[in-house]
Design a protein around this motif. Sequence first.
Motif, mmCIF file in Angstrom:
data_model
loop_
_atom_site.group_PDB
_atom_site.id
_atom_site.type_symbol
_atom_site.label_atom_id
_atom_site.label_comp_id
_atom_site.label_asym_id
_atom_site.label_seq_id
_atom_site.Cartn_x
_atom_site.Cartn_y
_atom_site.Cartn_z
ATOM 1 N N ALA A 43 23.563 127.206 47.482
ATOM 2 C CA ALA A 43 23.345 128.260 46.618
ATOM 3 C C ALA A 43 24.056 128.286 45.145
ATOM 4 N N PHE A 44 25.008 127.630 45.079
ATOM 5 C CA PHE A 44 25.568 127.286 43.640
ATOM 6 C C PHE A 44 24.711 126.528 42.796
ATOM 7 N N ASP A 45 24.466 125.429 43.627
ATOM 8 C CA ASP A 45 23.646 124.327 42.970
ATOM 9 C C ASP A 45 22.357 124.862 42.337
ATOM 10 N N GLU A 46 21.761 125.825 43.308
ATOM 11 C CA GLU A 46 20.255 126.312 42.859
ATOM 12 C C GLU A 46 20.594 127.430 41.685
ATOM 13 N N ALA A 47 21.806 127.932 41.615
ATOM 14 C CA ALA A 47 22.069 129.006 40.638
ATOM 15 C C ALA A 47 22.359 128.459 39.210
ATOM 16 N N TYR A 48 22.999 127.078 39.380
ATOM 17 C CA TYR A 48 23.464 126.302 38.034
ATOM 18 C C TYR A 48 22.090 125.745 37.592
ATOM 19 N N GLY A 49 21.221 125.342 38.572
ATOM 20 C CA GLY A 49 19.978 124.717 38.070
ATOM 21 C C GLY A 49 19.220 125.529 37.304
ATOM 22 N N SER A 50 19.181 126.896 37.705
ATOM 23 C CA SER A 50 18.399 127.789 37.197
ATOM 24 C C SER A 50 18.596 128.123 35.534
ATOM 25 N N VAL A 51 19.943 127.868 35.419
ATOM 26 C CA VAL A 51 20.310 128.122 33.873
ATOM 27 C C VAL A 51 20.396 126.622 33.189
ATOM 28 N N GLY A 52 19.810 125.727 33.939
ATOM 29 C CA GLY A 52 20.020 124.490 32.938
ATOM 30 C C GLY A 52 21.145 123.441 33.043
ATOM 31 N N VAL A 53 22.299 124.147 33.720
ATOM 32 C CA VAL A 53 23.361 123.115 34.083
ATOM 33 C C VAL A 53 23.376 122.027 35.173
ATOM 34 N N GLU A 54 23.136 120.925 34.906
ATOM 35 C CA GLU A 54 23.009 120.202 35.748
ATOM 36 C C GLU A 54 24.397 119.490 36.491
ATOM 37 N N PRO A 55 24.162 118.937 37.728
ATOM 38 C CA PRO A 55 25.220 118.386 38.245
ATOM 39 C C PRO A 55 25.831 117.187 37.364
ATOM 40 N N GLY A 56 27.443 117.368 37.591
ATOM 41 C CA GLY A 56 28.048 116.187 36.926
ATOM 42 C C GLY A 56 28.209 116.779 35.241
ATOM 43 N N THR A 57 27.738 117.820 34.694
ATOM 44 C CA THR A 57 27.917 118.149 33.336
ATOM 45 C C THR A 57 29.138 119.337 33.448
ATOM 46 N N PHE A 58 29.659 119.582 34.504
ATOM 47 C CA PHE A 58 30.827 120.692 34.493
ATOM 48 C C PHE A 58 31.719 120.249 35.507
ATOM 49 N N HIS A 59 32.970 121.000 35.283
ATOM 50 C CA HIS A 59 34.017 120.655 36.261
ATOM 51 C C HIS A 59 33.878 121.498 37.394
ATOM 52 N N GLN A 60 33.996 120.929 38.701
ATOM 53 C CA GLN A 60 34.140 121.767 39.969
ATOM 54 C C GLN A 60 35.089 121.233 40.994
ATOM 55 N N GLU A 61 35.684 122.272 41.573
ATOM 56 C CA GLU A 61 36.769 122.229 42.401
ATOM 57 C C GLU A 61 36.492 122.650 43.562
ATOM 58 N N ASP A 62 36.807 122.042 44.734
ATOM 59 C CA ASP A 62 36.518 122.543 46.305
ATOM 60 C C ASP A 62 37.732 123.203 46.560
ATOM 61 N N ARG A 63 37.726 124.318 47.062
ATOM 62 C CA ARG A 63 38.908 125.238 47.540
ATOM 63 C C ARG A 63 38.815 125.737 48.912
ATOM 64 N N GLY A 64 38.202 124.596 49.607
ATOM 65 C CA GLY A 64 38.154 124.955 51.228
ATOM 66 C C GLY A 64 36.914 125.822 51.448
ATOM 67 N N ASP A 65 37.232 126.907 51.304
ATOM 68 C CA ASP A 65 36.371 128.194 51.548
ATOM 69 C C ASP A 65 35.817 128.833 50.267
ATOM 70 N N GLY A 66 35.958 128.138 49.166
ATOM 71 C CA GLY A 66 35.447 128.722 47.840
ATOM 72 C C GLY A 66 35.348 127.405 46.994
ATOM 73 N N ILE A 67 34.931 127.720 45.615
ATOM 74 C CA ILE A 67 34.729 126.813 44.693
ATOM 75 C C ILE A 67 35.365 127.444 43.359
ATOM 76 N N LEU A 68 36.006 126.592 42.418
ATOM 77 C CA LEU A 68 36.426 126.986 41.074
ATOM 78 C C LEU A 68 35.569 126.191 40.346
ATOM 79 N N ALA A 69 34.944 126.460 39.160
ATOM 80 C CA ALA A 69 34.208 125.841 38.227
ATOM 81 C C ALA A 69 34.650 126.117 36.952
ATOM 82 N N ALA A 70 34.769 125.447 35.857
ATOM 83 C CA ALA A 70 34.654 125.696 34.389
ATOM 84 C C ALA A 70 33.337 124.887 33.820
ATOM 85 N N LEU A 71 32.570 125.836 33.079
ATOM 86 C CA LEU A 71 31.437 125.310 32.284
ATOM 87 C C LEU A 71 31.751 124.597 31.096
ATOM 88 N N ARG A 72 30.873 123.824 30.392
ATOM 89 C CA ARG A 72 30.628 123.444 29.090
ATOM 90 C C ARG A 72 31.043 124.585 28.118
#
Length: 273
Positions: A43-72
């Motif tokens: 779901a996150f990947d689809e949402a990022y793709g919809s706004v033109g944010v491609e994988p590998g272009t932002f920082h994303q951390e796995d939090r077990g049952d969650g996700i932390l991300a910081a964008l360009r």
Amino acid sequence: MSSAEVNGVAGGIHRFVVFGDICGSGTLGMAEKELHRAAMYAAFDEAYGSVGVEPGTFHQEDRGDGILAALRPDVPPTLMVGRWIDTLYESLRAHNTGRGRRLRLRIGMNAGLVAQDGHGLVGRAVDLAARLCDSAPAKRLMAENQEVDLLVVVSDWLYGNVVAEGGRYVEPTHYRPARIRSKETDETAWFHVPRRTAPPLTGAEGEPPAPGRERGSRTGVGPSRGDGPTPLTGGGNRTYHIGGDVLDVHGNTFHGDFTGIRKGTVAGAGEPE
């Protein structure tokens, strides 16, 4: 080299921060956890793709049952509070159709100075995004409203400077404020459930913020629209020492923009103001 040193910018760079968490993950078995995690990332990947944010272009951390991300820094924040949220909602709706155990998410959003070292992200903007997501009002809302699959909580600064400006897929009038108190955080946060005119906040959480705190303390971010001088109240010792062109003031607190004190004459007194 850490992000605090990139391009000569000390203390990090301004980035959009997203903190997502799966509701009720502690009640899931291992197989369900794996299924929910896979669906969350999809779901996150689809949402990022919809706004033109491609994988590998932002920082994303796995939090077990969650996700932390910081964008360009160049990602338009209006896209994140608009199309990104809308796509995430639609992705969850498609995944959950016909399922007994639905994937339900709380999302905290903020923006501010973020530094990145070899271990991950650091900064007040990151702390606040996590606290918005994990706040007591957010958890209570999702626990009491099992039909809600997505709750978005944004910081006061983000609401005032981005959401309130509107835009495609942005619904500023469908947000409601509530007070967040956690550790050193005492903020006004803005709650939003997509496709609802208002989130189902209850009791004191649905009441307006206390007078004088309508815009929160804005942890880790810049000033927001609507800031201004706060009237001075009584109390404390105030002393004024006037000598020539020098005015020495003690016991006062000045809020907002301050340019100076004009020296003048009080009518009939012949003394400086």
